[in-house]
Design a protein around this motif. Structure first.
Motif, mmCIF file in Angstrom:
data_model
loop_
_atom_site.group_PDB
_atom_site.id
_atom_site.type_symbol
_atom_site.label_atom_id
_atom_site.label_comp_id
_atom_site.label_asym_id
_atom_site.label_seq_id
_atom_site.Cartn_x
_atom_site.Cartn_y
_atom_site.Cartn_z
ATOM 1 N N ARG A 129 122.685 16.143 51.499
ATOM 2 C CA ARG A 129 121.609 16.978 52.384
ATOM 3 C C ARG A 129 122.618 17.448 53.501
ATOM 4 N NH1 ARG A 129 116.249 16.254 51.096
ATOM 5 N NH2 ARG A 129 116.340 15.734 48.960
ATOM 6 N N ILE A 130 122.292 18.414 54.078
ATOM 7 C CA ILE A 130 123.156 19.308 55.343
ATOM 8 C C ILE A 130 122.252 19.542 56.182
ATOM 9 C CG2 ILE A 130 125.152 19.867 53.744
ATOM 10 C CD1 ILE A 130 123.910 22.758 53.687
ATOM 11 N N GLU A 131 122.568 19.694 57.293
ATOM 12 C CA GLU A 131 122.049 20.135 58.344
ATOM 13 C C GLU A 131 122.397 21.792 58.400
ATOM 14 O OE1 GLU A 131 119.605 18.536 60.561
ATOM 15 O OE2 GLU A 131 119.805 17.116 58.924
ATOM 16 N N ASP A 132 123.644 22.216 58.483
ATOM 17 C CA ASP A 132 124.003 23.283 58.744
ATOM 18 C C ASP A 132 125.010 23.881 57.619
ATOM 19 O OD1 ASP A 132 123.198 23.603 61.599
ATOM 20 O OD2 ASP A 132 124.936 22.159 61.935
ATOM 21 N N ARG A 133 125.002 25.047 57.318
ATOM 22 C CA ARG A 133 125.442 25.893 56.244
ATOM 23 C C ARG A 133 126.828 26.048 56.432
ATOM 24 N NH1 ARG A 133 121.798 29.062 52.575
ATOM 25 N NH2 ARG A 133 119.869 28.702 53.556
ATOM 26 N N LEU A 134 127.894 26.001 55.873
ATOM 27 C CA LEU A 134 129.172 26.156 55.712
ATOM 28 C C LEU A 134 129.458 27.721 55.528
ATOM 29 C CD1 LEU A 134 131.966 24.792 56.515
ATOM 30 C CD2 LEU A 134 131.998 24.408 53.907
ATOM 31 N N PHE A 135 128.613 28.162 54.915
ATOM 32 C CA PHE A 135 128.782 29.968 54.483
ATOM 33 C C PHE A 135 127.362 30.514 54.792
ATOM 34 C CE2 PHE A 135 131.947 27.733 51.874
ATOM 35 C CZ PHE A 135 133.030 28.443 52.294
ATOM 36 N N PRO A 136 127.046 30.451 56.175
ATOM 37 C CA PRO A 136 125.870 31.163 56.246
ATOM 38 C C PRO A 136 125.698 32.515 56.088
ATOM 39 C CG PRO A 136 126.973 30.601 58.572
ATOM 40 C CD PRO A 136 127.691 30.147 57.361
#
Length: 133
Positions: A81-88
């Motif tokens: 699970r992630i909070e922020d995208r690495l490649f938005p």
């Protein structure tokens, strides 16, 4: 919204520049429609891909990839699970990783299986940082 990140590796079957162009074109269109972002590192010996987005949509896409006959020996390396995208800003970033990723011999000798979650993620952090430059 709950987001997930999956990083997988596979061996390409029938790799060519035309196949890669087709994969990227379709991925960019469909991923944008599904709110999925990510990056694909693709060479004749290996695909390593990061997918990120809504949990159900990423899982559905991963299921389709596992059934895709252009991939052999699909291995999920990271699922979290992630909070922020690495490649938005990328529905699908492409990076050939020709000069800095493990060599084909290292891949064949199991470098991906031996890599830690941190090492696998660091591959894509590097790609993301290069994109930001």
């Amino acid at each position: 919204m709950s987001m997930q990140q999956i990083i997988y590796a596979s061996r390409p079957f029938g790799f060519s520049a035309d196949v890669l162009a087709g994969i990227l074109a379709i991925a960019r269109t469909r991923n944008a429609q599904q709110n999925i972002t990510g990056a694909l590192i693709c060479r004749p010996d290996v695909y390593i891909q990061l997918l990120e987005g809504p949990v159900g949509r990423v899982e559905t896409l991963m299921d389709k990839i596992c059934e895709d006959d252009r991939h052999v020996d699909v291995q999920v390396l990271v699922r979290s699970r992630i909070e922020d995208r690495l490649f938005p800003g990328w529905s699908m970033k492409h990076d050939p990783a020709v000069t800095w990723l493990w060599t084909p011999d290292e891949i064949a000798d199991g470098a991906l299986e031996k890599a830690s979650t941190r090492e696998v993620r660091s591959i894509f952090v590097r790609v993301a940082n290069q994109s930001a430059s």
